[in-house]
Design a protein around this motif. Structure first.
Motif, short mmCIF file in Angstrom:
data_model
loop_
_atom_site.label_atom_id
_atom_site.label_comp_id
_atom_site.label_asym_id
_atom_site.label_seq_id
_atom_site.Cartn_x
_atom_site.Cartn_y
_atom_site.Cartn_z
N UNK A 38 0.81 -1.23 0.00
CA UNK A 38 0.00 0.00 0.00
C UNK A 38 0.84 1.28 0.00
N UNK A 39 2.16 1.15 0.09
CA UNK A 39 3.04 2.31 0.20
C UNK A 39 3.55 2.70 -1.18
N UNK A 40 3.43 3.99 -1.50
CA UNK A 40 3.94 4.47 -2.78
C UNK A 40 5.44 4.71 -2.67
N UNK A 41 6.10 4.79 -3.82
CA UNK A 41 7.54 5.05 -3.84
C UNK A 41 7.84 6.36 -3.11
N UNK A 42 8.79 6.32 -2.20
CA UNK A 42 9.14 7.50 -1.43
C UNK A 42 8.26 7.76 -0.22
N UNK A 43 7.29 6.86 0.01
CA UNK A 43 6.39 7.05 1.15
C UNK A 43 7.01 6.62 2.46
N UNK A 44 6.30 6.94 3.55
CA UNK A 44 6.77 6.63 4.90
C UNK A 44 5.74 5.79 5.64
N UNK A 45 6.23 4.87 6.43
CA UNK A 45 5.40 4.16 7.41
C UNK A 45 5.58 4.81 8.76
N UNK A 46 4.48 5.05 9.47
CA UNK A 46 4.54 5.71 10.77
C UNK A 46 3.84 4.82 11.79
N UNK A 47 4.64 4.24 12.70
CA UNK A 47 4.11 3.25 13.63
C UNK A 47 4.45 3.60 15.08
N UNK A 48 3.45 3.80 15.94
CA UNK A 48 3.75 3.88 17.38
C UNK A 48 4.11 2.48 17.89
N UNK A 49 5.17 2.41 18.70
CA UNK A 49 5.62 1.13 19.23
C UNK A 49 5.99 1.27 20.70
N UNK A 50 5.87 0.15 21.42
CA UNK A 50 6.15 0.15 22.85
C UNK A 50 7.62 -0.07 23.17
N UNK A 51 7.90 -0.53 24.37
CA UNK A 51 9.27 -0.61 24.85
C UNK A 51 10.12 -1.66 24.14
N UNK A 52 9.48 -2.56 23.38
CA UNK A 52 10.23 -3.58 22.65
C UNK A 52 10.59 -3.13 21.24
N UNK A 88 8.01 4.30 25.07
CA UNK A 88 7.51 4.07 23.71
C UNK A 88 8.24 4.96 22.71
N UNK A 89 8.13 4.60 21.45
CA UNK A 89 8.72 5.37 20.37
C UNK A 89 7.77 5.38 19.18
N UNK A 90 7.90 6.40 18.35
CA UNK A 90 7.23 6.43 17.06
C UNK A 90 8.28 6.12 16.00
N UNK A 91 8.06 5.04 15.28
CA UNK A 91 9.00 4.62 14.24
C UNK A 91 8.57 5.18 12.89
N UNK A 92 9.50 5.82 12.21
CA UNK A 92 9.24 6.34 10.86
C UNK A 92 10.15 5.59 9.90
N UNK A 93 9.54 4.74 9.09
CA UNK A 93 10.27 3.82 8.23
C UNK A 93 10.23 4.34 6.78
N UNK A 94 11.38 4.34 6.13
CA UNK A 94 11.47 4.77 4.73
C UNK A 94 12.37 3.81 3.94
N UNK A 95 12.38 3.97 2.63
CA UNK A 95 13.24 3.17 1.74
C UNK A 95 13.09 1.67 2.00
N UNK A 96 11.83 1.22 2.01
CA UNK A 96 11.51 -0.15 2.33
C UNK A 96 11.69 -1.07 1.12
N UNK A 97 12.36 -2.18 1.33
CA UNK A 97 12.48 -3.21 0.29
C UNK A 97 12.79 -4.54 0.94
N UNK A 98 12.49 -5.63 0.22
CA UNK A 98 12.79 -6.96 0.72
C UNK A 98 14.30 -7.22 0.73
#
Length: 207
Positions: free
Chosen positions: A155-169, A196-206
């Motif tokens: 669902x992510x377009x090229x150059x897009x970001x994933x924004x995920x709230x995450x806990x202590x792990x 907790x942290x908010x993770x901002x993920x970019x440049x995603x690939x397998x």
């Protein structure tokens, strides 16, 4: 909760946004006993926990974003909260809420209609939803980071970001996800939980 108590990036939300957030909380409290949107205990902390936590993600919203996909939206955290913020911060952004539970999807549609939000609901499984080509993908309390990246990648377009709230792990989840994925990640402190942290993920690939 008054408008003065809701803060985004150091600034109080507007009165109009605060009014919509309060209306949304009223809807959650009305529907939740029947369809379990949040736990009974969490209803007492709705504003300070779920809304405040979701509001943090609105700092990643801007007028260049046409599509924001929220996966596993449940009761609308963060999808509905972000769509409320979007009315003022980025009216051009269309929010796509993916929720396979028919009852929760019905609630989300009611909230969108009553709050007049620029959003729509996809009541199907994330992996069966047509690619949304979103510049932003969010998910809260849905799955491990490894699984979230798998769900988000279609669902992510090229150059897009994933924004995920995450806990202590969060650190362990990042390490585990790198076994299957290449990505860059920024970690942002959470205003609602020091662990907790908010993770901002970019440049995603397998891998």
């Amino acid at each position: 909760m008054s408008a003065a108590e809701w803060v985004v990036d150091g600034s109080h939300v507007s009165r109009e946004t605060a009014d919509r957030l309060r209306t949304y909380c009223e809807l959650v409290r009305k529907w939740s006993p029947k369809i379990n949107l949040v736990s009974r205990r969490d209803l007492d902390e709705l504003e300070t926990r779920h809304v405040a936590d979701s509001l943090q993600l609105s700092v990643f919203l801007n007028t260049e974003i046409e599509t924001w996909a929220d996966l596993g939206s449940g009761g609308g955290f963060p999808g509905i909260v972000l769509a409320i913020c979007g009315l003022e911060k980025s009216p051009v952004t269309r929010f796509h809420l993916v929720e396979s539970d028919a009852r929760k999807a019905a609630f989300l549609r009611t909230a969108i209609r009553e709050l007049k939000l620029n959003a729509q609901v996809h009541d199907q499984r994330i992996e069966n939803t047509s690619p949304l080509k979103a510049e932003r993908v969010s998910a809260r309390a849905l799955a491990s980071l490894d699984n979230l990246l798998d769900l988000s990648s279609r669902h992510l377009t090229a150059g897009g970001l994933c924004v995920f709230p995450k806990g202590q792990s969060h650190a362990e989840e990042i390490e585990a996800a790198r076994q299957s994925w290449n990505f860059d990640v920024e970690t942002h402190s959470s205003a609602t939980d020091p662990n907790a942290r908010i993770l901002v993920v970019s440049n995603l690939s397998h891998v």
